[in-house]
Scaffold this motif. Structure first.
Motif, short mmCIF file in Angstrom:
data_model
loop_
_atom_site.label_atom_id
_atom_site.label_comp_id
_atom_site.label_asym_id
_atom_site.label_seq_id
_atom_site.Cartn_x
_atom_site.Cartn_y
_atom_site.Cartn_z
N TYR A 326 32.45 -88.60 54.98
CA TYR A 326 31.15 -88.21 54.78
C TYR A 326 30.33 -89.19 53.93
O TYR A 326 29.27 -88.80 53.85
CB TYR A 326 31.02 -86.83 54.06
CG TYR A 326 31.95 -86.55 52.78
CD1 TYR A 326 31.70 -87.39 51.57
CD2 TYR A 326 32.85 -85.84 52.81
CE1 TYR A 326 32.39 -87.28 50.31
CE2 TYR A 326 33.51 -85.47 51.70
CZ TYR A 326 33.35 -86.44 50.30
OH TYR A 326 34.09 -86.27 49.31
N ILE A 327 30.96 -90.47 53.52
CA ILE A 327 30.25 -91.25 52.83
C ILE A 327 29.39 -92.21 53.67
O ILE A 327 29.65 -92.62 54.72
CB ILE A 327 31.40 -92.10 52.24
CG1 ILE A 327 32.23 -91.77 51.37
CG2 ILE A 327 30.37 -93.29 51.37
CD1 ILE A 327 31.33 -90.98 50.27
N PRO A 328 27.78 -92.32 53.32
CA PRO A 328 27.07 -93.00 54.55
C PRO A 328 27.71 -94.74 54.55
O PRO A 328 28.03 -95.05 53.52
CB PRO A 328 25.60 -92.90 53.75
CG PRO A 328 25.85 -91.64 53.02
CD PRO A 328 27.37 -91.37 52.65
N HIS A 329 27.70 -95.07 55.66
CA HIS A 329 28.03 -96.21 55.92
C HIS A 329 27.54 -97.37 55.24
O HIS A 329 28.16 -98.19 54.56
CB HIS A 329 27.97 -96.73 57.47
CG HIS A 329 28.68 -97.99 57.75
ND1 HIS A 329 30.09 -98.38 57.89
CD2 HIS A 329 27.99 -99.30 57.91
CE1 HIS A 329 30.18 -99.48 58.22
NE2 HIS A 329 29.06 -100.29 58.05
N ASP A 330 26.40 -97.15 54.94
CA ASP A 330 25.74 -98.20 53.87
C ASP A 330 26.07 -98.17 52.60
O ASP A 330 25.80 -99.27 51.76
CB ASP A 330 24.14 -98.06 53.89
CG ASP A 330 23.77 -98.49 55.32
OD1 ASP A 330 24.17 -99.06 56.22
OD2 ASP A 330 22.30 -98.24 55.61
N ASP A 331 26.66 -97.11 52.32
CA ASP A 331 27.32 -97.14 50.89
C ASP A 331 28.66 -97.37 50.46
O ASP A 331 29.09 -97.61 49.40
CB ASP A 331 27.33 -95.34 50.32
CG ASP A 331 25.75 -94.94 50.11
OD1 ASP A 331 24.86 -96.04 50.23
OD2 ASP A 331 25.54 -93.64 50.17
N MET A 332 29.24 -97.78 51.80
CA MET A 332 31.05 -98.31 51.51
C MET A 332 31.01 -99.36 51.03
O MET A 332 32.21 -99.42 50.05
CB MET A 332 31.41 -98.31 53.01
CG MET A 332 31.45 -96.97 53.78
SD MET A 332 32.47 -95.56 53.22
CE MET A 332 33.94 -96.36 53.44
N ASN A 354 22.77 -90.82 57.03
CA ASN A 354 23.08 -89.81 55.96
C ASN A 354 24.44 -89.52 55.84
O ASN A 354 25.15 -88.63 55.22
CB ASN A 354 22.24 -88.46 55.91
CG ASN A 354 22.43 -87.82 57.38
OD1 ASN A 354 23.13 -88.02 58.21
ND2 ASN A 354 21.26 -87.15 57.64
N GLY A 355 25.35 -89.97 56.76
CA GLY A 355 26.85 -89.80 56.93
C GLY A 355 27.28 -88.68 57.45
O GLY A 355 28.24 -88.04 57.11
N LEU A 356 26.52 -88.02 58.22
CA LEU A 356 26.78 -86.72 58.87
C LEU A 356 27.49 -86.84 59.99
O LEU A 356 27.80 -85.68 60.74
CB LEU A 356 25.52 -85.70 58.97
CG LEU A 356 24.74 -85.23 57.76
CD1 LEU A 356 23.50 -84.47 58.19
CD2 LEU A 356 25.57 -84.27 56.89
N GLY A 357 27.97 -87.84 60.58
CA GLY A 357 28.53 -87.97 61.82
C GLY A 357 29.74 -87.03 62.18
O GLY A 357 29.54 -86.15 63.30
N SER A 358 30.73 -87.14 61.44
CA SER A 358 32.04 -86.24 61.52
C SER A 358 31.73 -84.79 61.30
O SER A 358 32.03 -83.77 62.06
CB SER A 358 33.00 -86.74 60.65
OG SER A 358 33.56 -88.02 61.00
N TYR A 387 23.25 -79.79 51.45
CA TYR A 387 22.21 -78.94 51.85
C TYR A 387 21.79 -79.38 53.49
O TYR A 387 21.16 -78.29 54.28
CB TYR A 387 21.00 -78.96 50.85
CG TYR A 387 21.38 -78.32 49.64
CD1 TYR A 387 21.45 -76.88 49.48
CD2 TYR A 387 21.35 -79.03 48.45
CE1 TYR A 387 21.95 -76.41 48.45
CE2 TYR A 387 21.68 -78.49 47.08
CZ TYR A 387 22.04 -77.15 46.99
OH TYR A 387 22.21 -76.60 46.04
N LEU A 388 21.80 -80.47 53.76
CA LEU A 388 21.70 -80.98 54.94
C LEU A 388 22.69 -80.16 56.04
O LEU A 388 22.13 -79.94 57.08
CB LEU A 388 21.91 -82.44 55.18
CG LEU A 388 20.71 -83.23 54.67
CD1 LEU A 388 20.99 -84.69 54.80
CD2 LEU A 388 19.41 -82.70 55.26
N VAL A 389 24.06 -80.20 55.56
CA VAL A 389 24.83 -79.54 56.43
C VAL A 389 24.48 -77.87 56.46
O VAL A 389 24.51 -77.22 57.53
CB VAL A 389 26.41 -79.68 55.75
CG1 VAL A 389 27.39 -78.82 56.70
CG2 VAL A 389 26.66 -80.90 56.07
N GLN A 390 24.09 -77.21 55.21
CA GLN A 390 23.84 -75.98 55.64
C GLN A 390 22.44 -75.91 56.41
O GLN A 390 22.48 -74.86 57.31
CB GLN A 390 23.39 -75.63 54.17
CG GLN A 390 22.84 -73.97 54.12
CD GLN A 390 22.23 -73.70 52.66
OE1 GLN A 390 21.54 -74.42 52.07
NE2 GLN A 390 22.63 -72.60 52.12
#
Length: 428
Positions: A326-332, A354-358, A387-390
Motif C-alpha cells: 500500500y505504499i505509494p510508489h513515489d514514496d518508496m 495514492n497506492g491503492l492498486g492492490s 478513508y479512501l478505501v472506505q
C-alpha cells in the motif's frame, strides 16, 4: 574491588552498567517488547546485495543471513529462540560483547533516525536485549554444576546481585543458541548494513507466535495484529462465520493466516484458512511457520495472485483478510534503510498515485468471493488512504444495484493511527 574485578576491568565496567537497570525497568522493557519490537521503522527491496555483504564482510560473517534467502520449505531457518543451546561460553565473554555493542550504539547515537527515520539509539539498545533474550538458554556458576534455565533478563538480575555482593563471576558459564562470535558477526551486519535484526536471527515475535522470517519476507508488524482481533470481533457478532473458509491474501510469513486459524480453533474443531501469496519464498515460509505453530491442517498455503488460487470458492468465503502492498510508489525511495534496503518491494509497493492498486483489486475480488454476510478487513497506509478505501468500498454494488458492502468502518491501530478498514458483504 576484588582480585577478579582488578584482573578483568573491561568485564567489570560492563557489569557495572547492569546495576543501573532496576527490576521495574526490566519488567517495563519486557512488557513493551511485543509493542515496540520490529516496530514502525521496519515496514519495506529485496535489493540488499547479499553478494555485497559477502564481499565486504566475508562469507563467514554473512552466512546466517545469506542462508535465509530460500524458496524451499525444508530450508526455512529455525528462529533463534527455538534452536538448541549448542554453545557454552564464559559469562565474561558475553558481557564484554554486549558492552562493546552498546559502545558502538553510543557512538552512532541517533544517526540512523536523523538520516532517514530509522532506529534511534534507544531502539538499537532494546534490540540487543531482545536478541540476548532469544540467544540465552541457561547459566551456571561453575562447570560442575547443573544448568539453570533462564532468559537474559533473569540472568541480568543474577549478575546484578553478584556485583552488589562482590562475588566473582569469572567461572560463570552461559549456554547460548548462537555463539558470541556469531552474535558479533550478526551485529556487524546490523550496524554496518542496517540489516533488520529479525532477518539476522530469523525471528519475529507476533502476538503470541514465534515466526521464521528472512530476506524476501515482510517482517510482521505489531499494528497488523489488530486484523486478527477484528476477525474475532466479527465472529463474536456472527458465530456462523467460523464454519466457512477464510483467506489471508499476500500472506508473507503466514502471520495473519496462522493467527486467524488459532482464533478459529476456539470456535470449531477444523477451521479452514487459505494463505495465498505469489512469492515462492513466502509460500515456503508460511508453510514452515504453520507447521511450527501446529496449524498445518488448518492453514492451506497456495501460490498465486490474490484470489486466483481460490476460484473454486466463489461466494463461499466467510472472511477476507489482507495486509497488501500500500505504499505509494513515489514514496518508496524515501524509506529508511532497514525497510527500503532489505524488505521486498513486492510486499509494499502499492503502485502509482495514492497506492491503492492492490487494495482496489482485493476489494473488487471480495465483492465476488465473500459469502453473504462475509467479513472483510484490510490494512492500509493509514490516515487519508484508509478513508479512501472506505469510500471505495461504498462505491461497489451488486448485480441487483444495491451496495455490495455494509457496515464499512475505519479502525485505529495500536499507535492511534486510522489504519484498518472493515466491511460486511451484503446479503444480496
Amino acid at each position: 574491588m576484588s582480585a577478579w574485578q582488578a584482573q578483568h576491568p573491561t568485564a567489570q565496567r560492563a557489569l557495572s552498567k547492569l546495576c543501573i537497570i532496576k527490576d521495574r525497568d526490566l519488567h517495563a522493557m519486557h512488557n513493551t517488547r511485543f509493542v515496540l519490537q520490529r516496530s514502525i521503522y521496519y515496514p519495506l527491496v529485496q535489493r540488499l546485495a547479499i553478494a555485497t555483504a559477502c564481499a565486504r564482510y566475508g562469507s563467514n560473517h554473512s552466512a546466517a543471513y545469506v542462508a535465509s534467502h530460500v524458496a524451499d520449505v525444508h530450508r526455512v531457518p529455525v528462529p533463534l529462540c527455538r534452536r538448541p543451546p549448542g554453545h557454552t561460553e564464559q559469562m565474561v565473554n558475553l558481557i564484554t560483547w554486549r558492552q562493546a555493542v552498546l559502545q558502538e550504539i553510543k557512538a552512532i547515537q541517533d544517526t540512523f533516525a536523523a538520516s532517514d527515520g530509522g532506529p534511534a539509539a534507544s531502539d538499537l539498545q532494546r534490540e540487543v536485549m531482545w536478541v540476548l533474550d532469544d540467544a540465552v538458554a541457561a547459566w551456571r556458576e561453575q562447570e560442575q554444576q547443573q544448568w539453570q534455565p533462564c532468559t537474559w533478563q533473569q540472568l541480568s538480575l543474577e549478575l546484578q546481585t553478584a556485583i552488589r555482593c562482590s562475588r566473582s563471576i569469572f567461572q560463570w558459564q552461559v549456554q547460548l543458541r548462537a555463539s558470541v562470535k556469531q552474535l558479533e558477526q550478526l551485529w556487524h551486519l546490523r550496524l554496518k548494513n542496517r540489516v533488520p535484526f529479525q532477518y539476522l536471527i530469523h525471528t519475529a515475535h507476533w502476538r503470541d507466535l514465534v515466526l521464521s522470517v528472512g530476506p524476501g519476507i515482510l517482517v510482521p508488524r505489531p499494528e497488523t495484529e489488530l486484523i486478527v482481533d477484528l476477525a474475532a470481533q466479527a465472529i463474536a457478532a456472527n458465530s456462523a462465520l467460523a464454519a466457512a473458509p477464510w483467506t489471508d491474501l499476500g500472506t508473507g510469513s503466514g502471520a495473519i493466516a496462522i493467527g486467524t486459524a488459532l482464533m478459529l480453533q476456539q470456535h470449531i474443531s477444523h477451521p479452514q484458512v487459505w494463505a495465498v501469496d505469489i512469492s515462492p519464498t513466502a509460500v515456503a515460509y508460511a508453510t514452515a511457520n504453520a507447521a511450527a505453530c501446529g496449524v498445518q491442517q488448518a492453514v492451506h498455503v497456495a501460490q498465486g495472485s490474490w484470489f486466483e488460487p481460490l476460484q473454486h470458492l466463489p461466494r463461499q468465503l466467510s472472511g477476507v483478510l489482507s495486509n497488501p502492498p500500500y505504499i505509494p510508489h513515489d514514496d518508496m525511495s524515501g524509506l529508511q534503510v532497514e525497510v527500503g534496503g532489505h524488505e521486498p518491494w513486492s510486499a509494499l509497493d502499492g503502485g502509482p498515485g495514492n497506492g491503492l492498486g492492490s487494495l482496489q483489486v482485493i476489494c473488487e475480488g471480495a465483492r465476488d468471493m465473500l459469502a453473504p454476510g462475509g467479513f472483510l478487513a484490510l490494512e492500509t497506509a493509514g490516515n487519508e488512504q484508509a478513508y479512501l478505501v472506505q469510500q471505495l468500498l461504498h462505491q461497489f454494488v451488486t448485480l441487483s444495484h444495491v451496495p455490495a458492502f455494509t457496515d464499512v468502518k475505519v479502525h485505529d491501530d495500536c499507535y492511534g493511527i486510522p489504519r484498518f478498514v472493515s466491511a460486511t458483504r451484503s446479503q444480496q
